[in-house]
Design a protein around this motif. Structure first.
Motif, mmCIF file in Angstrom:
data_model
loop_
_atom_site.group_PDB
_atom_site.id
_atom_site.type_symbol
_atom_site.label_atom_id
_atom_site.label_comp_id
_atom_site.label_asym_id
_atom_site.label_seq_id
_atom_site.Cartn_x
_atom_site.Cartn_y
_atom_site.Cartn_z
ATOM 1 N N ALA A 74 0.851 -1.306 0.112
ATOM 2 C CA ALA A 74 -0.055 0.109 0.076
ATOM 3 C C ALA A 74 0.898 1.166 -0.342
ATOM 4 O O ALA A 74 0.800 2.358 -0.643
ATOM 5 N N ASP A 75 1.999 1.190 0.717
ATOM 6 C CA ASP A 75 2.936 2.429 1.034
ATOM 7 C C ASP A 75 3.650 2.634 -0.369
ATOM 8 O O ASP A 75 3.562 3.785 -0.921
ATOM 9 N N ALA A 76 4.136 1.649 -1.079
ATOM 10 C CA ALA A 76 4.666 1.872 -2.252
ATOM 11 C C ALA A 76 3.759 2.370 -3.481
ATOM 12 O O ALA A 76 4.259 3.058 -4.417
ATOM 13 N N ALA A 77 2.438 1.749 -3.400
ATOM 14 C CA ALA A 77 1.436 2.023 -4.378
ATOM 15 C C ALA A 77 1.096 3.477 -4.225
ATOM 16 O O ALA A 77 1.164 4.106 -5.295
ATOM 17 N N GLY A 78 1.067 4.017 -3.116
ATOM 18 C CA GLY A 78 0.577 5.525 -2.901
ATOM 19 C C GLY A 78 1.781 6.168 -3.505
ATOM 20 O O GLY A 78 1.587 7.270 -3.811
ATOM 21 N N LEU A 79 3.078 5.882 -3.158
ATOM 22 C CA LEU A 79 4.381 6.769 -3.247
ATOM 23 C C LEU A 79 4.250 6.804 -4.945
ATOM 24 O O LEU A 79 4.567 7.820 -5.526
ATOM 25 N N LEU A 80 4.095 5.570 -5.615
ATOM 26 C CA LEU A 80 4.087 5.560 -7.112
ATOM 27 C C LEU A 80 3.152 6.312 -7.814
ATOM 28 O O LEU A 80 3.514 7.068 -8.611
ATOM 29 N N ALA A 81 1.997 6.495 -7.025
ATOM 30 C CA ALA A 81 1.030 7.324 -7.839
ATOM 31 C C ALA A 81 1.194 8.861 -7.524
ATOM 32 O O ALA A 81 1.179 9.513 -8.430
ATOM 33 N N ALA A 82 2.002 9.150 -6.275
ATOM 34 C CA ALA A 82 2.199 10.365 -6.121
ATOM 35 C C ALA A 82 3.396 11.000 -7.023
ATOM 36 O O ALA A 82 3.631 11.995 -7.519
ATOM 37 N N VAL A 83 4.418 9.963 -7.525
ATOM 38 C CA VAL A 83 5.343 10.280 -7.975
ATOM 39 C C VAL A 83 4.963 10.706 -9.672
ATOM 40 O O VAL A 83 5.359 11.290 -10.228
ATOM 41 N N LEU A 98 3.367 13.966 -9.866
ATOM 42 C CA LEU A 98 4.124 14.893 -9.649
ATOM 43 C C LEU A 98 4.993 15.071 -11.128
ATOM 44 O O LEU A 98 5.451 16.312 -11.402
ATOM 45 N N HIS A 99 5.097 13.858 -11.768
ATOM 46 C CA HIS A 99 5.754 14.064 -13.027
ATOM 47 C C HIS A 99 4.895 14.443 -14.152
ATOM 48 O O HIS A 99 5.089 13.956 -15.545
ATOM 49 N N GLY A 100 3.614 14.692 -14.055
ATOM 50 C CA GLY A 100 2.688 15.011 -14.989
ATOM 51 C C GLY A 100 2.191 14.019 -15.939
ATOM 52 O O GLY A 100 1.791 14.256 -16.952
ATOM 53 N N GLN A 101 1.978 12.542 -15.282
ATOM 54 C CA GLN A 101 1.584 11.432 -16.075
ATOM 55 C C GLN A 101 -0.115 11.646 -16.224
ATOM 56 O O GLN A 101 -0.611 12.173 -15.196
ATOM 57 N N PRO A 102 -0.667 11.094 -17.114
ATOM 58 C CA PRO A 102 -1.974 10.998 -17.085
ATOM 59 C C PRO A 102 -2.698 10.373 -16.017
ATOM 60 O O PRO A 102 -2.011 9.434 -15.565
ATOM 61 N N LEU A 103 -3.955 10.661 -15.717
ATOM 62 C CA LEU A 103 -4.769 10.264 -14.591
ATOM 63 C C LEU A 103 -4.788 8.609 -14.565
ATOM 64 O O LEU A 103 -4.640 8.033 -13.717
ATOM 65 N N TRP A 104 -5.256 8.231 -15.862
ATOM 66 C CA TRP A 104 -5.280 6.705 -15.896
ATOM 67 C C TRP A 104 -3.994 5.746 -15.615
ATOM 68 O O TRP A 104 -4.099 4.847 -14.999
ATOM 69 N N ILE A 105 -3.025 6.521 -15.845
ATOM 70 C CA ILE A 105 -1.630 5.728 -15.661
ATOM 71 C C ILE A 105 -1.404 5.990 -13.827
ATOM 72 O O ILE A 105 -0.893 5.217 -13.299
ATOM 73 N N VAL A 106 -1.816 7.136 -13.408
ATOM 74 C CA VAL A 106 -1.580 7.461 -11.933
ATOM 75 C C VAL A 106 -2.375 6.250 -11.348
ATOM 76 O O VAL A 106 -1.810 5.989 -10.188
ATOM 77 N N PHE A 107 -3.613 5.870 -11.863
ATOM 78 C CA PHE A 107 -4.141 4.888 -10.979
ATOM 79 C C PHE A 107 -3.922 3.598 -11.441
ATOM 80 O O PHE A 107 -3.921 2.648 -10.498
ATOM 81 N N THR A 108 -3.695 3.405 -12.469
ATOM 82 C CA THR A 108 -3.569 1.843 -13.136
ATOM 83 C C THR A 108 -2.213 1.330 -12.822
ATOM 84 O O THR A 108 -2.024 0.083 -12.377
ATOM 85 N N LEU A 109 -1.206 2.019 -13.037
ATOM 86 C CA LEU A 109 0.260 1.388 -12.575
ATOM 87 C C LEU A 109 0.371 1.030 -11.187
ATOM 88 O O LEU A 109 1.043 -0.055 -10.938
ATOM 89 N N PRO A 110 0.200 1.911 -10.150
ATOM 90 C CA PRO A 110 0.136 1.445 -8.819
ATOM 91 C C PRO A 110 -0.608 0.092 -8.531
ATOM 92 O O PRO A 110 -0.151 -0.802 -7.844
ATOM 93 N N ILE A 111 -1.673 0.063 -9.265
ATOM 94 C CA ILE A 111 -2.566 -1.207 -8.853
ATOM 95 C C ILE A 111 -1.961 -2.588 -9.804
ATOM 96 O O ILE A 111 -1.988 -3.580 -9.056
ATOM 97 N N ALA A 112 -1.235 -2.135 -10.871
ATOM 98 C CA ALA A 112 -0.654 -3.217 -11.462
ATOM 99 C C ALA A 112 0.774 -3.742 -10.592
ATOM 100 O O ALA A 112 0.716 -4.775 -10.602
#
Length: 328
Positions: free
Chosen positions: A82-91, A94-108
């Motif tokens: 959970a910690d790493a998924a949240g950090l990955l979403a935040a990073v 912060l780097h301007g990635q599309p919202l769908w990537i912000v959500f799907t990559l941490p879940i993946a």
């Protein structure tokens, strides 16, 4: 005619059975009543809504742990996932990635971490406590590398246009209902379906009841056991992203306190079952009680040490009562 002594002796087993079955529930209710008496604001609509909002993250994470523990496993890595998924979403945000990537990559990522746990435990034969503990340390090291040594990822300073949709999950509402609470409701319904109405549910119950008998019945017990860890990783990553969305900041090891709370929620849930079973319903109520307990202690001006001590005590109590139920 039976004597009064005979009647009294005959009633004692019944009273003991009732005490074992309903005593813990009455004790939990009594604790909440004490909080309400000492702090009337404890049962205010605003405070109850706040507790429901806060409890959603813990409950989502606890559901995954409950599935693994129901099959006689354990997962010590859920809080770190959970910690790493949240950090990955935040990073990513912060780097301007599309919202769908912000959500799907941490879940993946959560799915991948859960899959690795499942392969190690179910197929490689690594004891669950060792395998998931190792995964916890590996993920923790990755977090430090990703954040240049535990540097907080602050999101609330970003332009609102970049964060509005991301923050909606943890801070928004749909009508009078918190979006985070609604997410918890959706996950709860999904978990009820998964653990009751699917082929996986039947096989998982068989594995949890008697793994050897399940194997002789033709069930692929390794795949089912591994599937529990995959599900735990998925739910942990959802909880981690929701946590960052709620707090607007991601800090390495920020989700670690949820691990003890999740165990307490699962074990407390067993007290609500006459047979001491681990259930989604019980875990839901256990998570709610843990959050109400934390809230009540905060209102009374008591800090984390008291909460950790009580959570540990409740875990020991649940294990002791579970043993009594199995022996009677």
């Amino acid at each position: 005619m039976q004597s009064a002594t005979t009647v009294r002796r005959a009633s004692e087993p019944f009273l003991l059975d009732q005490l074992r079955a309903y005593g813990p529930i009455l004790g939990m209710i009594l604790i909440l009543v004490v909080f309400a008496i000492l702090k009337p604001a404890f049962l205010s609509v605003a405070n109850i809504g706040n507790v429901l909002h806060q409890s959603s993250i813990l409950i989502i994470m606890s559901f995954g742990l409950a599935v693994v523990m129901a099959m006689r496993g354990v997962d010590l890595s859920i809080a770190q996932i959970a910690d790493a998924a949240g950090l990955l979403a935040a990073v990513l945000l912060l780097h301007g990635q599309p919202l769908w990537i912000v959500f799907t990559l941490p879940i993946a990522f959560g799915l991948f971490a859960g899959l690795v746990n499942g392969l190690l435990v179910a197929y490689a034969g690594v004891p669950a406590i060792i395998g998931t503990l190792g995964m916890m340390f590996v993920i923790r090291s990755g977090e430090l590398l990703m954040t240049n040594g535990a540097e907080p990822q602050i999101l609330f300073t970003l332009p609102r246009g970049l964060t509005r949709n991301f923050f909606f999950v943890g801070q928004g509402s749909i009508g009078p209902f918190s979006a985070l609470v609604l997410l918890g409701v959706v996950v709860f319904i999904a978990m009820m379906v998964v653990t009751r109405l699917t082929t996986f549910a039947r096989r998982a119950r068989a594995v949890g009841g008697n793994a050897r008998a399940a194997y002789l019945a033709g069930i692929n017990i390794r795949a089912v056991f591994a599937g529990g860890f995959v599900l735990a990783g998925l739910l942990a990553s959802i909880a981690g992203v929701a946590l960052v969305s709620r707090t607007s900041i991601a800090v390495p090891r920020g989700a670690e306190p949820y691990l003890l709370d999740a165990f307490a929620a699962v074990y407390l849930g067993t007290l609500l079952s006459r047979r001491g079973d681990i259930t989604i319903w019980g875990t839901l109520l256990g998570g709610l009680f843990i959050t109400f307990l934390s809230n009540g202690l905060t209102l009374l001006g008591l800090g984390a040490p008291y909460r950790f001590a009580l959570n540990g005590g409740f875990i020991l109590l649940a294990m002791a009562i579970g043993a009594l139920k199995r022996n009677h």
